[in-house]
Write an enzyme that holds these catalytic residues in place. Structure first.
Site, PDB file in Angstrom:
ATOM      1  N   ARG A  76       0.851  -1.185   0.000  1.00 38.41           N
ATOM      2  CA  ARG A  76       0.000   0.000   0.000  1.00 38.41           C
ATOM      3  C   ARG A  76       0.890   1.240   0.000  1.00 38.41           C
ATOM      4  NH1 ARG A  76      -4.510  -1.800   4.604  1.00 38.41           N
ATOM      5  NH2 ARG A  76      -5.104  -3.762   3.570  1.00 38.41           N
TER       6      ARG A  76
ATOM      7  N   HIS B 137     -10.958 -15.791   4.766  1.00 35.02           N
ATOM      8  CA  HIS B 137     -12.271 -15.539   4.180  1.00 35.02           C
ATOM      9  C   HIS B 137     -13.113 -16.778   4.426  1.00 35.02           C
ATOM     10  CE1 HIS B 137      -9.380 -13.073   1.731  1.00 35.02           C
ATOM     11  NE2 HIS B 137     -10.182 -12.153   2.248  1.00 35.02           N
TER      12      HIS B 137
END
Length: 640
Positions: free
Chosen positions: A358, A380
């Site tokens: 990022r 997930h």
């Protein structure tokens, strides 16, 4: 007459307008002098604000939780006033309250901490003057005219909508501010300037760089002293200094914000992730891995290209615009769609230690705590709606087990539907109900943050507490109603029809790099035996004992322990001292007596020495301590 209602439901009548101080004085003059602000009809206001109509009122004193922020807000103004007295050419910008203190940004000549004593002395003078702090309301045009020579304030005002704008005035100093503030500067008696750094105006690297002066303030000098002691302890635990001293990691100009892990750092890293993998396998997770570069079309589908692109690193691959992933979830969606799923397959718990990048501004990079390249322990979970409560409860139990291994406490916060959100009312009700039911079943207290959820679903944030009482938000559990829809995820239900799965994003450690930084500071570099990069060092007292020391080390290594022999031609005292500085938990000394008896002299970091420890029993006890991931060696040492 207007009716003023107090918290105990009693009422008094006053001729309007009446200010809060007058109302407080009707109770007691001493009480009024102790009030720092008031809350009228749910809104925090200055104590001298005028009341024109009926109101429910609560007075704020230094004991109330809101008071400290009000104090620090006024302290920021006092600091700005002091700076302008000393540096008349300085241009003030903004000065907000932040966690544990405040700061104020100035466009001015560079200063250093050596300038703090004179600024603090001027602040003390302003406090001594007990200047009244009063609110003035002006029009937007009047505000612009007032700040015609101050471009930063004028820029802020020009962005405001037409209407009333508030100033706060104390002596010769006037600042653009919403308030509220203390009645006068005399309340601010315990304060300290902490540090100065550079900061870009509005966080934009293309705008001027400002001088940001940080400070803190308390109502009580004892509280300030306690906080400064805490800061000193935190400085001693700075993971950047300990990381360098223990040879764990480094940063280099050739890759700003991207840590390099050394051999010792990788031992720590691997010990942490070995534990993570063991716990996740036991909890029914499978581990996956997805690429770090993915086509633009995927990021458009996930919504990141539209909403997160400025934080992404982009590049062209085979003439197709792509991005280095800032998050792991889009790749996880592709994995789920790889094959057809039945309700019988659910829940699917898919975990990934995913490397993400990022783009962070250089000014906010901070050791391992804020980096540009890091790994997330993402998972997930794909499930049916009926599985929400048990899956959330399972995650909370996993979190409790894992954090307890490090001696970390934590508290929970539930964030609910924000004003801007997607999904139906029924979906949000079901999702929030599932989280709430799981939290209630878990049995711990939790805080509710109304309207602070993600736009795609409610979430539970997990805030850990370290050894010196600091809190860090690491784990999070988020219900997502967006990505399953965007990627058209489906499973075949009992009715043989397609259904949309419910999805959870969750992390336990969060950023592995950041979590390691937290652990370094939590343990002050003195890691428990199972986590220590080097668990033991063997010190022969002379060269003739080097073969025996090597034999001991080989036996430790064969048992799966991390050890080495220090066979340098240095004095034993020096080698012991250096091992202690390296925070090696077990320092094993071998002499002729130990060789003859088949024993060890075991020295620990507290300076205690345990003589005559049988080699076999010692290695067995160490392996047991490591296998059980004990936080201390008390049981191990008591058996020597």
């Amino acid at each position: 007459m207007i009716n003023i209602t107090f918290p105990d439901k009693t009422q008094r009548q006053f001729e309007p307008p009446v200010d809060g101080y007058t109302v407080a004085a009707s109770i007691s003059e001493g009480f009024a002098r102790n009030c720092v602000a008031m809350e009228a009809n749910g809104r925090l206001m200055d104590i001298y604000s005028q009341l024109q109509e009926d109101a429910g009122i609560r007075f704020i004193t230094p004991k109330d939780p809101e008071a400290l922020d009000i104090l620090r807000h006024t302290a920021a103004h006092i600091m700005a006033q002091a700076v302008l007295r000393l540096y008349p050419d300085a241009q003030p910008t903004i000065g907000p309250v932040v966690e544990d203190g405040f700061y104020y940004d100035f466009d001015m000549e560079p200063i250093s901490e050596e300038d703090f004593p004179k600024i603090e002395a001027e602040m003390k003078q302003i406090v001594k003057e007990k200047l009244p702090v009063r609110r003035q309301e002006v029009t937007r045009d009047q505000a612009i005219e007032h700040y015609r020579h101050e471009p930063y304030k004028r820029e802020l005002i020009c962005e405001l909508e037409d209407g009333t704008i508030s100033f706060y005035v104390q002596g010769e100093f006037t600042d653009l501010c919403r308030g509220p503030h203390l009645p006068h500067t005399g309340f601010v008696k315990a304060f300290k300037l902490l540090r100065v750094s550079g900061a870009y105006w509005r966080g934009d690297s293309d705008r001027p760089q400002l001088q940001r002066i940080y400070g803190t303030a308390f109502f009580d000098k004892k509280d300030l002293k306690q906080y400064l002691t805490f800061l000193e302890e935190a400085r001693k635990r700075d993971h950047r200094k300990i990381g360098a001293a223990l040879d764990l990691f480094s940063f280099h100009e050739e890759a700003p914000g991207m840590p390099f892990f050394h051999a010792n750092g990788m031992e720590l890293w691997n010990a942490l992730l070995d534990y993570w993998r063991r716990e996740h396998r036991a909890a029914g997770y499978v581990e996956t891995k997805t690429p770090i570069i993915l086509h633009r079309s995927l990021w458009e589908q996930s919504g990141h290209w539209e909403n997160y692109r400025e934080n992404m690193y982009t590049l062209v691959v085979d003439e197709t615009e792509s991005a280095i992933k800032p998050m792991n979830c889009p790749g996880g969606m592709l994995l789920f769609k790889q094959k057809r799923h039945s309700y019988r397959d659910l829940p699917i718990r898919s975990a990934e230690i995913g490397l993400v990048h990022r783009h962070e501004l250089s000014g906010v990079l901070s050791g391992l705590f804020r980096v540009r390249a890091f790994h997330q322990d993402d998972a997930h979970i794909f499930m049916t709606p009926e599985m929400i409560e048990p899956e959330i409860l399972g995650i909370l139990q996993l979190v409790r087990r894992m954090y307890a291994t490090f001696g970390l406490g934590f508290h929970l916060e539930l964030s609910t539907r924000p004003e801007k959100s997607i999904g139906t009312d029924a979906q949000w009700e079901q999702a929030t109900g599932g989280l709430t039911a799981a939290l209630d079943a878990y049995g711990a207290d939790y805080k509710i943050n109304e309207g602070d959820g993600a736009f795609y679903g409610p979430k539970i944030d997990i805030h850990i507490k370290d050894a010196i009482g600091r809190t860090w938000q690491c784990g999070t559990i988020q219900l997502d109603m967006s990505l399953p829809e965007r990627f058209d995820l489906a499973y075949v239900g009992r009715d043989n029809e397609k259904h949309r799965p419910v999805m959870i994003h969750r992390v336990v450690f969060g950023s592995i790099e950041r979590f390691l930084g937290i652990l370094i500071e939590h343990f002050a570099g003195k890691f428990p035996l199972w986590l220590a990069p080097v668990q033991a060092v063997v010190l022969p007292i002379n060269d003739t004992l080097a073969p025996f020391a090597k034999e001991i080390c080989q036996r430790l290594f064969a048992a799966g322990l991390r050890a080495y022999v220090d066979h340098r031609t240095e004095s034993l005292n020096k080698k012991v001292r250096e091992a202690q500085l390296a925070k090696i938990p077990l320092i094993l000394t071998v002499g002729d007596k130990e060789k003859s008896a088949g024993t060890l002299a075991v020295r620990t970091l507290d300076g205690a020495v345990h003589h005559g420890a049988p080699v076999d029993g010692f290695i067995s006890a160490v392996c047991d301590n490591v296998a059980r991931r004990r936080l201390d060696m008390e049981e191990l040492l008591s058996g020597l």
